[in-house]
Design an enzyme around this catalytic site. Structure first.
Site, PDB file in Angstrom:
ATOM      1  N   SER A   1      -2.305 -68.761  60.840  1.00  0.00           N
ATOM      2  CA  SER A   1      -3.320 -68.325  61.804  1.00  0.00           C
ATOM      3  C   SER A   1      -4.087 -67.142  61.236  1.00  0.00           C
ATOM      4  CB  SER A   1      -2.665 -67.915  63.126  1.00  0.00           C
ATOM      5  OG  SER A   1      -3.584 -67.268  63.978  1.00  0.00           O
TER       6      SER A   1
ATOM      7  N   TYR B   1       2.979 -61.318  67.803  1.00  0.00           N
ATOM      8  CA  TYR B   1       2.584 -62.653  67.344  1.00  0.00           C
ATOM      9  C   TYR B   1       1.922 -62.568  65.968  1.00  0.00           C
ATOM     10  CZ  TYR B   1       0.064 -67.118  67.206  1.00  0.00           C
ATOM     11  OH  TYR B   1      -0.428 -68.344  66.824  1.00  0.00           O
TER      12      TYR B   1
END
Length: 245
Positions: free
Chosen positions: A138, A151
């Site tokens: 990501s 995260y």
């Protein structure tokens, strides 16, 4: 255009509930894959793909069982042409601040479990002498933001691991493809306001299959995010920490 993808007959998806992962599988089936293994929790109901599909129980948190998942997949369909590591969870930073144990659990899913399955998959692909491990990273890991640093830190670790794993496989015939999407509009982000340069699971899947075909080691989705984050890495920290997301 060169085609480094070759003939893909078998696909293993680790994380059968992943929207992006399933879109990649559908595209590969459309390109000729005929045997698919979907690894997911036991209550998973597989979609109809029109080809041979097997379901294998998979729990990201049960790292001691990951080797058996890869072994079972090989028993079911033989050599694995593409392995997709696509599972993950997206929690809110405020929830992690309130419950550090939940943060630790989700980091285990988003990072530690990928290390486990990645090493098991690499062992299988190296022994075969061919195959690609697709790792869904990501842009959140490109430079960790305060808005969700738990995260982001897990994705940063995953991205670094995948790069090193890819280097370790160089010359073996096996390889790693790192996929770095930005904000993906889908089930995981439902209720959140889309960020600039957002994409859909289908768009991420199309970019992934294109990168597989080109023999790339990484792909940003959309591609404009690559140079954008190249510039954002140079942003002074005092300004970076003010970004809302």
């Amino acid at each position: 255009m060169k085609n480094a993808l070759g003939a893909v007959d078998t696909v293993l998806l680790l994380g059968g509930r992943s929207e992006i992962g399933m879109e990649i599988v559908r595209l590969l089936v459309g390109l000729g894959a005929s045997r698919v293994v979907l690894a997911a929790r036991e209550d998973f109901v597989p979609p109809s793909l029109g080809v041979e599909v097997h379901v294998v129980p998979f729990d990201a948190l049960d790292v001691h069982a990951h080797g058996a998942v890869l072994t079972k997949a090989v028993e079911l369909v033989g050599d694995l042409d593409v392995v997709i590591s696509a599972f993950g969870v997206l929690g809110a930073q405020a929830d992690y601040d309130a419950d550090p144990a939940a943060a630790a659990r989700d980091v285990t899913v988003n990072y530690t479990a990928h290390v486990s399955v990645g090493l098991h998959a690499a062992r299988v692909l190296r022994a075969q002498g061919h195959g690609t491990l697709v790792v869904l990273s990501s842009v959140a890991g490109a430079r960790v933001r305060r808005a969700n640093f738990v995260y982001g830190s897990a994705k940063a670790g995953l991205d670094g691991f995948a790069q090193g794993l890819g280097d370790s496989l160089h010359g073996t015939g096996a390889r790693v493809l790192i996929v770095r999407p930005g904000f993906v509009i889908g089930r995981m982000t439902r209720g959140l306001v889309p960020a600039p340069l957002s994409s859909t699971p289908r768009q991420v899947a199309l970019a992934t299959v294109g990168a597989l075909r080109d023999g790339a080691s990484s792909v940003w989705v959309p591609r404009a995010l690559g140079p954008a984050f190249g510039a954002l890495r140079l942003l002074p920290r005092a300004l970076w920490r003010r970004l809302p997301r």
